[in-house]
Motif scaffolding. Structure first.
Motif, short mmCIF file in Angstrom:
data_model
loop_
_atom_site.label_atom_id
_atom_site.label_comp_id
_atom_site.label_asym_id
_atom_site.label_seq_id
_atom_site.Cartn_x
_atom_site.Cartn_y
_atom_site.Cartn_z
N TYR A 30 15.08 56.98 66.87
CA TYR A 30 15.52 57.12 65.48
C TYR A 30 14.31 57.56 64.69
O TYR A 30 13.26 56.91 64.76
CB TYR A 30 16.02 55.76 65.02
N GLU A 61 13.04 52.92 60.28
CA GLU A 61 13.46 53.25 58.91
C GLU A 61 12.19 53.67 58.17
O GLU A 61 11.55 52.86 57.48
CB GLU A 61 14.11 52.03 58.23
N TYR A 93 21.34 52.37 47.38
CA TYR A 93 21.83 53.19 48.50
C TYR A 93 22.16 54.56 47.90
O TYR A 93 22.98 54.64 46.98
CB TYR A 93 23.06 52.51 49.09
N ASP A 106 21.31 59.27 54.30
CA ASP A 106 21.91 58.22 53.44
C ASP A 106 20.93 57.05 53.32
O ASP A 106 21.22 55.95 53.79
CB ASP A 106 23.28 57.77 53.96
N VAL A 108 18.06 54.20 51.66
CA VAL A 108 17.90 53.23 50.58
C VAL A 108 16.68 53.67 49.78
O VAL A 108 15.61 53.84 50.35
CB VAL A 108 17.69 51.81 51.14
N SER A 120 13.83 55.05 52.06
CA SER A 120 13.87 54.41 53.38
C SER A 120 14.94 55.11 54.21
O SER A 120 16.12 54.79 54.13
CB SER A 120 14.18 52.92 53.20
N ILE A 121 14.50 56.06 55.01
CA ILE A 121 15.42 57.09 55.50
C ILE A 121 16.19 56.70 56.76
O ILE A 121 15.72 55.95 57.61
CB ILE A 121 14.69 58.43 55.74
N ALA A 122 17.40 57.28 56.86
CA ALA A 122 18.18 57.29 58.09
C ALA A 122 17.65 58.43 58.99
O ALA A 122 16.65 59.07 58.66
CB ALA A 122 19.66 57.47 57.77
N PHE A 176 20.03 43.69 47.14
CA PHE A 176 19.46 45.01 46.82
C PHE A 176 18.41 44.95 45.69
O PHE A 176 18.18 45.93 44.98
CB PHE A 176 20.54 46.05 46.54
N GLY A 194 19.67 45.05 54.41
CA GLY A 194 19.64 45.15 55.87
C GLY A 194 20.93 45.68 56.43
O GLY A 194 21.98 45.58 55.80
N TYR A 195 20.82 46.21 57.63
CA TYR A 195 21.92 46.95 58.24
C TYR A 195 22.85 46.01 59.02
O TYR A 195 23.15 46.22 60.19
CB TYR A 195 21.33 48.03 59.15
N LYS A 197 26.18 42.83 58.00
CA LYS A 197 26.94 42.13 56.95
C LYS A 197 26.68 40.62 57.00
O LYS A 197 27.39 39.86 56.35
CB LYS A 197 28.44 42.41 57.11
N GLU A 202 14.78 42.46 54.26
CA GLU A 202 13.94 43.46 54.90
C GLU A 202 12.55 43.35 54.28
O GLU A 202 12.40 43.39 53.06
CB GLU A 202 14.51 44.86 54.71
N TYR A 204 9.01 45.05 53.98
CA TYR A 204 8.35 46.34 54.16
C TYR A 204 6.88 46.05 54.48
O TYR A 204 6.06 45.90 53.57
CB TYR A 204 8.51 47.20 52.90
N LEU A 242 29.45 49.91 58.33
CA LEU A 242 28.15 50.51 58.02
C LEU A 242 28.03 51.82 58.79
O LEU A 242 28.14 51.84 60.02
CB LEU A 242 27.02 49.54 58.38
#
Ligand code: THG
Length: 366
Positions: A30, A61, A93, A106, A108, A120-122, A176, A194-195, A197, A202, A204, A242
């Motif tokens: 990733y 991320e 987001y 997509d 954050v 904070s990239i996908a 958030f 966080g990814y 539910k 998170e 950093y 998600l």
């Protein structure tokens, strides 16, 4: 199963030594970086995530940092979400689209101050797009990928674990939002995000030098909470709806098709890239959209798109699917044409192992 050759192009993370010591069994790649996906098994990891607390190496991320007088202006050029109300301390987001309204990422967005943001990239090379846009618009902003590595704490006991490291004040961080917390003399952004539910944080981590000390401290502090290493869990994230960039959506999709229209204020996000295209799609509405689907029968891993048929015609695709122990069905994410997206509609999914019956659900499971 063959292995992937290690090389510099597939980057390790500052937590990789800890991940290996924890017995990682599977990875994906990733942002050109290792992302652990399996420790015990996807199902055992899923149960543990929903019961206890996990520490995730989500260093992949990566952060695209915007710094300078035009940072805020650039951030609003990059996304159709209206950022006028965004304050330092907030995470948003944000869909990022090209000039045709196609999804590029997509991420954050994290607002550190009026002139400093992290994106904070996908999984797409957004740094190149951002640098190109800043250059083309002649903006006064520095753009780079700092040595910042997110570490997630996820699960019902996440607050208890985080409080043991950062103090009880971390419990007051709202969804958030982030606060600054100190560990071994390093100040770090700790966000409630966080990814999954299941809730959590998170962190950093602001320097590779403090990555393993923090990792070790979390496992030491969480012994009696049954803390384990984990990662984004396929089953749980499908149950929660998600989305995964590159799997469930690509450049071929608009945010509205992805169900991300609620994050686009195209009328007011003046000057953003893709505005004209999105004004059109917002007005007309998408003709296909992401839908939760339940699928019957045994399924192989979903490592390519599966065509979806309704009334003998192709009406969509499935891009993520897994057996859900809690809901006792295969849960799936699909993109379905308007004619067949009503909840209860029965469809057929073409998997490599044969056709399977599927039903459009009214909502995701969690
Ligand atoms: N956290 C951080 N960076 C990330 C991710 C993350 N970068 C990559 C990837 N994940 C980006 N994609 C997502 C997808 C969903 C969410 C966050 C990032 C998410 N969605 C919530 C939901 O849909 O319920 C809440 C969205 C909202 O209400 O604002 O959290 O996970 N740092």
């Amino acid at each position: 199963m063959a292995v992937i050759a290690p090389s510099r192009r597939i980057r390790r993370t500052p937590f990789s030594d800890g991940v290996e010591a924890a017995g990682v069994k599977g990875y994906t790649v990733y942002n050109h970086m290792l992302l652990p996906t399996v420790f015990e098994s996807v199902e055992a990891d899923y149960r543990h995530l929903k019961t206890d607390v996990q520490v995730w190496d989500v260093a992949c991320e990566r952060q695209v940092e915007l710094r300078g007088p035009d940072a805020a202006r650039l951030m609003q050029i990059l996304t159709p979400r209206d950022l006028r109300g965004m304050l330092p301390g907030q995470c948003f987001y944000v869909p990022i689209v090209d000039e045709t309204g196609g999804m590029l990422n997509d991420p954050v967005a994290v607002k550190l101050s009026d002139d400093r943001y992290w994106i904070s990239i996908a999984d797409s090379d957004l740094l190149f797009w951002v640098k190109g846009i800043a250059y083309g618009y002649r903006l006064d902003v520095l753009i780079d990928e700092p040595d910042v590595s997110p570490l997630a704490i996820q699960g019902p006991k996440a607050d208890d674990l985080a409080a043991r490291i950062f103090g009880d004040a971390v419990r007051d961080v709202k969804f958030f939002r982030f606060g600054m917390f100190s560990f071994e003399g390093y100040d770090m952004v700790v966000a409630r995000s966080g990814y999954s539910k299941q809730g959590g944080f998170e962190i950093y981590v602001p320097d590779s030098a403090v990555a393993m000390p923090l990792w070790d401290a979390l496992f030491k502090a969480g012994g009696d909470l049954n803390v384990r290493a984990g990662g984004p869990n396929l089953i749980e994230r499908i149950e929660g709806g998600l989305l995964s960039y590159g799997n469930d959506m690509t450049l071929e999709n608009t945010p509205h098709e992805c169900g991300l229209g609620r994050f686009c204020s195209t009328e007011t996000a003046i000057g953003c890239i893709g505005r004209d295209a999105l004004l059109r799609v917002a007005k007309e509405g998408p003709v296909r959209q992401i839908r939760p689907l339940s699928i019957e029968g045994d399924l192989p891993p979903c490592d390519r798109l599966w065509k979806v048929y309704g009334d003998g015609e192709k009406v969509g695709q499935v891009t993520s699917a897994a057996w859900s122990p809690d809901f006792e069905t295969n849960v799936a994410i699909g993109m379905v044409r308007m004619t067949h997206w009503k909840p209860g509609t029965v469809l057929e999914v073409e998997t490599p192992d044969g056709m399977r019956k599927a039903t459009v659900e009214a909502k995701f499971w969690i």
